[in-house]
Design an enzyme around this catalytic site. Structure first.
Site, short mmCIF file in Angstrom:
data_model
loop_
_atom_site.label_atom_id
_atom_site.label_comp_id
_atom_site.label_asym_id
_atom_site.label_seq_id
_atom_site.Cartn_x
_atom_site.Cartn_y
_atom_site.Cartn_z
N ASP A 301 0.87 -1.17 0.00
CA ASP A 301 0.00 0.00 0.00
C ASP A 301 0.91 1.23 0.00
O ASP A 301 2.13 1.13 0.20
CB ASP A 301 -0.95 -0.01 1.21
CG ASP A 301 -2.19 0.86 0.94
OD1 ASP A 301 -2.10 1.78 0.11
OD2 ASP A 301 -3.25 0.61 1.56
C1 NOJ Z 1 -4.02 3.90 0.10
C2 NOJ Z 1 -5.21 3.00 0.22
O1 NOJ Z 1 -5.15 2.29 1.42
C3 NOJ Z 1 -5.33 2.01 -0.92
O2 NOJ Z 1 -6.58 1.38 -0.84
C4 NOJ Z 1 -5.16 2.70 -2.24
O3 NOJ Z 1 -5.32 1.78 -3.29
C5 NOJ Z 1 -3.79 3.34 -2.28
N1 NOJ Z 1 -3.70 4.34 -1.22
C6 NOJ Z 1 -3.48 3.98 -3.63
O4 NOJ Z 1 -4.26 5.09 -3.85
#
Ligand code: NOJ
Length: 779
Positions: A301
């Site tokens: 993430d």
């Molecule tokens: C953080 C989020 O937790 C995740 O779900 C998302 O896909 C990513 N950022 C990228 O934007």
């Protein structure tokens, strides 16, 4: 020159590929010349062969580059910038958070023309429930209990995304959410592993299509894993989930997505049993690769590799990179930790280059499989045409109306008649174009929105009742005490609560507008930014003065319909007793307002069912139907309730939802009363539409294993089907109960087992179904 600089092939190679001589030639040239390209939708074997050949040409920095996902734009407070130089050096495998097509093409030209090996970039974005045309949020689509509509919606979203240059979507989110306080419950399929697995498969197949053709996008199954079990429902907080619960509940939708061919996974942010998921060897290697044989790749993430240090798990960025790679994490999202540290780790002998090869290979394979080497650029002339396809609006309207859940309908308040003369619409969500689409919309987040022209509930009602007088009393917009991450992007400001005088004024406006109406439609719930990432709540109450407005409207004695727009169950205990009709619409997307009108006026008979147990109050959370029995089951005389101040049964059970017609379930039969472990029995049940209008029933099958080597849930869903029935029509539905349905992961032997036992089997309309049969499983 044999090969075009973009990696496109000459015509004879496209038409006659691969004659043996050319295969040989390309192998001979592999060390000096770029690997030949391919047509879209390449087979896994061919993609593997080409990726291996390309990998052989890469130097260490280029390999590390493929493991680096760079931010395509600066994010306030998070850094990032233009990654041009790094791309030219082959230092970027993927770029995220970019939706400007010209910029996407500009960066792709740098990668394909200027980098030594011309490897195209995988552009990634969160296409969660639509690109321009927003479909209902995932929790809503799960409420359809119809995987085929979620598949169709995500197929369409994927086509839009691909046309607009997005090659990889960070979807589906398949985290099980048993706690409605957790804001991200809105992004998933709710609390149940069986329903969650069905929706996960549907989304993978929708986005990726049959074979990753030129109108498909690669999926990223997230957040691996256990993220939804955040302590206290607080987003990002640690999860403590024993292995048996991981296997039997939390991992199931992930496994289903992997088996459906999902191209990538995303590792979660939080600590899972004290080990951050993005550095968790058990998750990323033991389970994903070794147990499941997964061949795709895993991206962290955002900033999660750098955060391994923040967690107190890694000593410094170098250690964070080492822990990520060692755990099995292929790509670092946005933190730059891999690109800055892996080379040092290789020279120090802490990481072997062959280890990196194994991590880079699936990334290259994905690029080949999706035909990226042949078609690296976006055709800018086609973007707007694709994004504005009318069929998307029609699909969005259909999916939205199929996702709505009728929670209450006293005295057949609904459907409303179309000859209404005066309608009063109240509530801050009634005419909010931004909120009807829900959070995580591509253009809403990064593009300023405004291009999709969403239909609000007020607009939908006006379109359905052209001759009626429709007045609106929005009331004040409720705010949050603390703003979240998404507010930062949108530039939202804190909203001060209304003063006592303002509140009195709004309430008197509601009273007079309601007193003058044939019907009051209250559109209330939560603003879109009140759920999703970094948007957890301690309370489930209707925010702001919505409750007071609702009570004022009901006090007039006029019929009131509550249309709930929200990303999680909210506290509607009062409404559930005093408001005659309640329709849950979640965030229904661009066509939401029209779909609401379709349902309110009976053009569509609601057939959605809750994918979550609906608590009365936040204090009951986490609340889920598939809990264990305990030594004092809740219906015993002495200990009737686990709380003394609120019933421990939910306000509305999992699987619940009304219709404008009624259904009768009968004749539950098993093809065999006894089966040997591993064999299957068939379950049969008749369902009849006993009302006077056509409607959809969702037949649900639940089981319970009475005894065995572990306590099993009181009930667990093991089959469902949504069927449309005309008045008086009867259908016999069949379901299989075999190994997949009867097995569980045994905490004592740490194995999947089907045990000799007696199983209760229920079939009916929701998780409280009474129709019962028994199945005996023997050795
Ligand atoms: C953080 C989020 O937790 C995740 O779900 C998302 O896909 C990513 N950022 C990228 O934007």
């Amino acid at each position: 020159m044999l090969f075009s600089p973009r990696g496109g092939t000459y015509w004879f190679m496209r038409n006659f590929w691969p004659p043996k001589s050319l295969v040989l030639l390309s192998c001979l040239l592999a060390f000096t010349i770029y690997v030949p390209a391919q047509s879209a939708g390449m087979s896994a074997d061919e993609a593997h062969r080409r990726a291996e050949a390309l990998l052989k040409q890469m130097n260490l920095d280029e390999k590390i580059g493929q493991m680096n996902q760079a931010a395509g734009m600066a994010i306030p407070g998070l850094g990032g910038g233009k990654p041009d130089d790094l791309i030219a050096k082959g230092g970027v495998g993927s770029v995220l958070w970019l939706i400007d097509v010209k910029e996407i093409n500009r960066l792709q030209h740098i990668a394909v023309e200027k980098s030594r090996l011309h490897v195209p970039i995988l552009f990634a974005f969160d296409v969660i429930h639509g690109y321009r045309t927003a479909f209902p949020v995932p929790l809503a689509m799960a409420s359809s209990w119809d995987p085929s509509v979620e598949k169709a919606a995500q197929r369409y979203a994927g086509q839009d995304a691909r046309a607009a240059g997005i090659l990889w979507t960070f979807t589906p989110m398949v985290d099980i959410a048993r706690d409605a306080r957790w804001g991200r419950i809105v992004e998933g399929a709710g609390e149940d592993p069986y329903l969650g697995a069905a929706m996960a498969r549907a989304q993978v197949r929708g986005f990726q299509g049959q074979n990753m053709g030129p109108d498909s996008v690669l999926v990223c199954v997230k957040h691996f894993a256990g993220y939804g079990a955040a302590e206290g429902g607080r987003d990002y907080d640690s999860s403590y989930v024993p292995e048996e619960l991981m296997e039997n509940v939390y991992l199931k939708p992930f496994h289903a997505a992997a088996e459906a061919g999902a191209g990538s996974f995303m590792s979660a942010y939080m600590d899972l049993n004290d080990v951050p998921a993005s550095g968790n060897h058990w998750l990323l290697t033991d389970v994903l690769r070794n147990q499941w044989g997964y061949k795709g790749f895993v991206v962290s993430d955002a900033f999660a590799v750098a955060s391994l240090q923040v967690h107190g798990f890694a000593k410094d960025p170098e250690d964070a990179a080492l822990k990520g790679v060692t755990a099995g994490l292929n790509m670092d999202m946005a933190s730059g930790t891999y690109v800055k540290n892996i080379a040092k780790l290789v020279s120090a002998g802490k990481i072997r280059e062959t280890q990196l090869d194994a991590m880079v290979l699936p990334i290259l394979e994905a690029k080949y499989k999706m035909g990226l080497f042949d078609h690296p650029y976006v055709d800018e002339s086609k973007v707007e045409i694709t994004l504005n396809r009318q069929e998307g609006r029609e699909l969005a309207r259909k999916v939205a109306s199929r996702s709505m859940v009728l929670l209450r309908n006293e005295n057949q308040t609904l459907p409303l008649k179309k000859d209404l003369k005066k309608v009063t619409v109240i509530g801050p969500l009634a005419d909010s174009a931004h909120d009807i689409e829900g959070g995580w919309t591509v253009e809403g987040l990064f593009g300023g929105g405004g291009k999709s022209h969403p239909v609000t509930v007020l607009a939908g009602l006006k379109a359905a009742l052209p001759g009626a007088q429709i007045s609106a009393v929005p009331g004040p917009i409720p705010g949050k005490v603390f703003l979240g991450m998404v507010d930062q992007f949108s530039g939202a400001k804190a909203v001060a609560p209304p003063t006592a005088e303002e509140t009195t004024e709004w309430i008197s406006k509601v009273k007079s507008a309601a007193a003058d109406a044939d019907v009051v439609i209250a559109v209330m719930g939560e603003m879109a930014s009140m759920s999703s990432e970094a948007a957890s709540r301690a309370s489930m109450k209707l925010p702001g003065i919505q409750q007071q407005m609702l009570e004022a409207a009901v006090a007039t004695g006029k019929p009131v319909v509550l249309v709930l727009e929200n990303g999680r169950p909210v506290d509607i205990s009062w409404a559930a007793e005093h408001v005659p009709a309640i329709l849950e619409i979640w965030f229904p997307g661009t066509e939401g307002g029209n779909a609401v009108a379709d349902v309110l006026f009976g053009d569509v008979n609601p057939g959605g069912k809750l994918p979550v147990s609906w608590a009365h109050t936040a204090g009951e959370e986490p609340l889920y139907y598939n809990h264990n029995l305990t030594h004092e089951p809740e219906d015993r005389p002495n200990f009737t309730s686990r709380y003394w101040d609120v019933a421990s049964k939910p306000l509305y059970p999992f699987g619940y939802g009304l219709s404008y017609t009624t259904f009768k379930f009968e004749n539950l039969k098993l093809s065999k009363a006894r089966v040997k472990a591993g064999d299957s029995a068939e379950v049969q049940v008749d369902v009849t539409n006993t009302g006077s209008v056509a409607g959809d029933a969702v037949a649900q099958v639940y089981i319970h294993q009475r005894w065995g080597s572990a306590s099993r849930p009181v009930r667990q869903l093991e089959g469902f089907k949504r069927v449309g029935l005309k008045p008086g029509e009867k259908q016999t539905l069949t379901f299989a109960l075999g190994k997949d349905e009867l097995q569980f992961w045994d905490p004592q032997t740490k194995k999947w087992v089907v045990e000799p036992s007696t199983f209760d089997v229920w079939a009916g309309e929701d998780s409280t179904a009474k129709l019962h049969a028994e199945l005996t499983v023997s050795d």
